[in-house]
Design a protein around this motif. Structure first.
Motif, PDB file in Angstrom:
ATOM      1  N   LEU A 155      41.189   7.186  10.208  1.00 59.02           N
ATOM      2  CA  LEU A 155      40.316   6.308   9.415  1.00 59.02           C
ATOM      3  C   LEU A 155      39.597   7.078   8.317  1.00 59.02           C
ATOM      4  O   LEU A 155      39.461   6.577   7.188  1.00 59.02           O
ATOM      5  CB  LEU A 155      39.318   5.583  10.319  1.00 59.02           C
ATOM      6  CG  LEU A 155      39.910   4.526  11.242  1.00 59.02           C
ATOM      7  CD1 LEU A 155      38.846   3.970  12.185  1.00 59.02           C
ATOM      8  CD2 LEU A 155      40.574   3.405  10.450  1.00 59.02           C
ATOM      9  N   ASP A 156      39.162   8.298   8.600  1.00 62.25           N
ATOM     10  CA  ASP A 156      38.520   9.124   7.570  1.00 62.25           C
ATOM     11  C   ASP A 156      39.484   9.410   6.423  1.00 62.25           C
ATOM     12  O   ASP A 156      39.117   9.356   5.246  1.00 62.25           O
ATOM     13  CB  ASP A 156      38.002  10.440   8.157  1.00 62.25           C
ATOM     14  CG  ASP A 156      36.777  10.256   9.042  1.00 62.25           C
ATOM     15  OD1 ASP A 156      36.182   9.147   9.050  1.00 62.25           O
ATOM     16  OD2 ASP A 156      36.419  11.225   9.748  1.00 62.25           O
ATOM     17  N   LEU A 207      42.125   7.612   5.554  1.00 69.45           N
ATOM     18  CA  LEU A 207      42.359   6.365   4.818  1.00 69.45           C
ATOM     19  C   LEU A 207      41.183   6.021   3.905  1.00 69.45           C
ATOM     20  O   LEU A 207      41.378   5.644   2.743  1.00 69.45           O
ATOM     21  CB  LEU A 207      42.624   5.209   5.788  1.00 69.45           C
ATOM     22  CG  LEU A 207      43.982   5.221   6.484  1.00 69.45           C
ATOM     23  CD1 LEU A 207      44.025   4.173   7.580  1.00 69.45           C
ATOM     24  CD2 LEU A 207      45.095   5.009   5.484  1.00 69.45           C
ATOM     25  N   ASN A 208      39.973   6.167   4.428  1.00 73.64           N
ATOM     26  CA  ASN A 208      38.791   5.884   3.609  1.00 73.64           C
ATOM     27  C   ASN A 208      38.705   6.811   2.405  1.00 73.64           C
ATOM     28  O   ASN A 208      38.406   6.369   1.291  1.00 73.64           O
ATOM     29  CB  ASN A 208      37.505   5.981   4.446  1.00 73.64           C
ATOM     30  CG  ASN A 208      37.326   4.790   5.357  1.00 73.64           C
ATOM     31  OD1 ASN A 208      37.733   3.685   5.038  1.00 73.64           O
ATOM     32  ND2 ASN A 208      36.734   5.011   6.515  1.00 73.64           N
ATOM     33  N   ALA A 209      38.984   8.092   2.612  1.00 73.84           N
ATOM     34  CA  ALA A 209      38.951   9.045   1.501  1.00 73.84           C
ATOM     35  C   ALA A 209      40.007   8.690   0.460  1.00 73.84           C
ATOM     36  O   ALA A 209      39.761   8.751  -0.746  1.00 73.84           O
ATOM     37  CB  ALA A 209      39.163  10.472   2.018  1.00 73.84           C
ATOM     38  N   TYR A 210      41.180   8.290   0.918  1.00 75.14           N
ATOM     39  CA  TYR A 210      42.245   7.903  -0.005  1.00 75.14           C
ATOM     40  C   TYR A 210      41.881   6.664  -0.805  1.00 75.14           C
ATOM     41  O   TYR A 210      42.030   6.624  -2.022  1.00 75.14           O
ATOM     42  CB  TYR A 210      43.545   7.667   0.777  1.00 75.14           C
ATOM     43  CG  TYR A 210      44.699   7.234  -0.089  1.00 75.14           C
ATOM     44  CD1 TYR A 210      45.381   8.166  -0.876  1.00 75.14           C
ATOM     45  CD2 TYR A 210      45.113   5.916  -0.120  1.00 75.14           C
ATOM     46  CE1 TYR A 210      46.436   7.777  -1.675  1.00 75.14           C
ATOM     47  CE2 TYR A 210      46.183   5.526  -0.925  1.00 75.14           C
ATOM     48  CZ  TYR A 210      46.836   6.451  -1.688  1.00 75.14           C
ATOM     49  OH  TYR A 210      47.884   6.062  -2.489  1.00 75.14           O
ATOM     50  N   ILE A 236      48.977  11.709   6.581  1.00 74.07           N
ATOM     51  CA  ILE A 236      48.420  11.442   7.913  1.00 74.07           C
ATOM     52  C   ILE A 236      49.448  11.828   8.979  1.00 74.07           C
ATOM     53  O   ILE A 236      49.119  12.475   9.972  1.00 74.07           O
ATOM     54  CB  ILE A 236      47.989   9.964   8.052  1.00 74.07           C
ATOM     55  CG1 ILE A 236      46.721   9.719   7.225  1.00 74.07           C
ATOM     56  CG2 ILE A 236      47.784   9.586   9.511  1.00 74.07           C
ATOM     57  CD1 ILE A 236      46.348   8.254   7.092  1.00 74.07           C
ATOM     58  N   GLY A 237      50.700  11.444   8.765  1.00 74.11           N
ATOM     59  CA  GLY A 237      51.760  11.794   9.715  1.00 74.11           C
ATOM     60  C   GLY A 237      51.929  13.298   9.856  1.00 74.11           C
ATOM     61  O   GLY A 237      52.088  13.810  10.966  1.00 74.11           O
ATOM     62  N   PRO A 252      40.328   8.195  20.559  1.00 71.88           N
ATOM     63  CA  PRO A 252      39.213   8.023  19.615  1.00 71.88           C
ATOM     64  C   PRO A 252      39.094   9.112  18.547  1.00 71.88           C
ATOM     65  O   PRO A 252      38.889   8.806  17.377  1.00 71.88           O
ATOM     66  CB  PRO A 252      37.980   7.997  20.515  1.00 71.88           C
ATOM     67  CG  PRO A 252      38.491   7.504  21.830  1.00 71.88           C
ATOM     68  CD  PRO A 252      39.882   8.061  21.948  1.00 71.88           C
ATOM     69  N   GLN A 253      39.252  10.366  18.929  1.00 74.38           N
ATOM     70  CA  GLN A 253      39.127  11.444  17.944  1.00 74.38           C
ATOM     71  C   GLN A 253      40.219  11.324  16.886  1.00 74.38           C
ATOM     72  O   GLN A 253      39.972  11.503  15.694  1.00 74.38           O
ATOM     73  CB  GLN A 253      39.206  12.806  18.629  1.00 74.38           C
ATOM     74  CG  GLN A 253      39.103  13.966  17.656  1.00 74.38           C
ATOM     75  CD  GLN A 253      39.209  15.317  18.336  1.00 74.38           C
ATOM     76  OE1 GLN A 253      39.302  15.418  19.547  1.00 74.38           O
ATOM     77  NE2 GLN A 253      39.197  16.372  17.549  1.00 74.38           N
ATOM     78  N   GLU A 254      41.425  11.008  17.296  1.00 76.10           N
ATOM     79  CA  GLU A 254      42.540  10.871  16.356  1.00 76.10           C
ATOM     80  C   GLU A 254      42.330   9.649  15.470  1.00 76.10           C
ATOM     81  O   GLU A 254      42.579   9.692  14.265  1.00 76.10           O
ATOM     82  CB  GLU A 254      43.853  10.750  17.123  1.00 76.10           C
ATOM     83  CG  GLU A 254      45.049  10.994  16.275  1.00 76.10           C
ATOM     84  CD  GLU A 254      45.245  12.457  15.912  1.00 76.10           C
ATOM     85  OE1 GLU A 254      45.863  12.708  14.866  1.00 76.10           O
ATOM     86  OE2 GLU A 254      44.798  13.352  16.649  1.00 76.10           O
TER      87      GLU A 254
END
Length: 175
Positions: free
Chosen positions: A165-166, A168-171, A32-33, A158-160
């Motif tokens: 979140l996408d 994190l959810n995928a992970y 993510i970073g 919001p876009q970031e």
């Protein structure tokens, strides 16, 4: 009280896999970073903030200083006093916050099991991100030209936030 002992191997496997993923979030936080760093670096090419708005242009004083610097360079001024085509083209194509390129190159990412940090080692990065007073006697106002996807209150744009979140959810779901 009723106790139900679930013997479903699929559920137990999924819970165990989730437990392993949650115990060390470093791989996804590092990823993510790195994604944030790459999107941040791209903003220097478009002169656009994470909110999609173009950065405020240079002040008259900055433009005058750039012109004075160009005039001082050998070959920068023609015999008639005009700037050479090379200098004119260079000034016309000059991007905001890109002089030597140091600011855009100095981003770094550090993640551990619980957090990720995306930072910049240039001392002037914060004044460009958030804006403020600078120079001798703090007489110069630098407008905010946000490149990192964080607002002054610490929240993500919001876009970031959606991208994080996408990821994190995928992970967490293994997808």
């Amino acid at each position: 009280m009723i106790t139900v002992d679930v013997q479903d191997q699929g559920v137990q496997d999924a819970l165990q896999a989730l437990s392993k993923r949650v115990s060390n979030m470093q791989p996804i936080l590092q990823a993510i970073g790195e994604d944030i760093k790459e999107r941040t670096k791209q903003r220097f090419g478009t002169s656009t903030g994470p909110d999609g708005l173009r950065w405020q242009g240079n002040s008259i004083a900055t433009i005058q200083a750039m012109l004075a610097s160009a005039r001082a360079r050998k070959g920068g001024v023609l015999k008639n006093g005009n700037l050479s085509k090379k200098v004119q083209t260079g000034l016309a194509g000059k991007k905001l916050l890109v002089d030597s390129g140091s600011l855009a190159r100095q981003f770094h990412v550090s993640a551990n099991a619980n957090s990720v940090t995306v930072g910049n080692s240039m001392i002037y990065a914060a004044i460009h991100q958030f804006g403020g007073k600078a120079g001798k006697g703090k007489k110069v106002t630098i407008p905010a030209r946000p490149f990192l996807p964080v607002k002054s209150d610490g929240s993500l744009y919001p876009q970031e936030q959606r991208l994080v979140l996408d990821a994190l959810n995928a992970y967490l779901t293994g997808k």
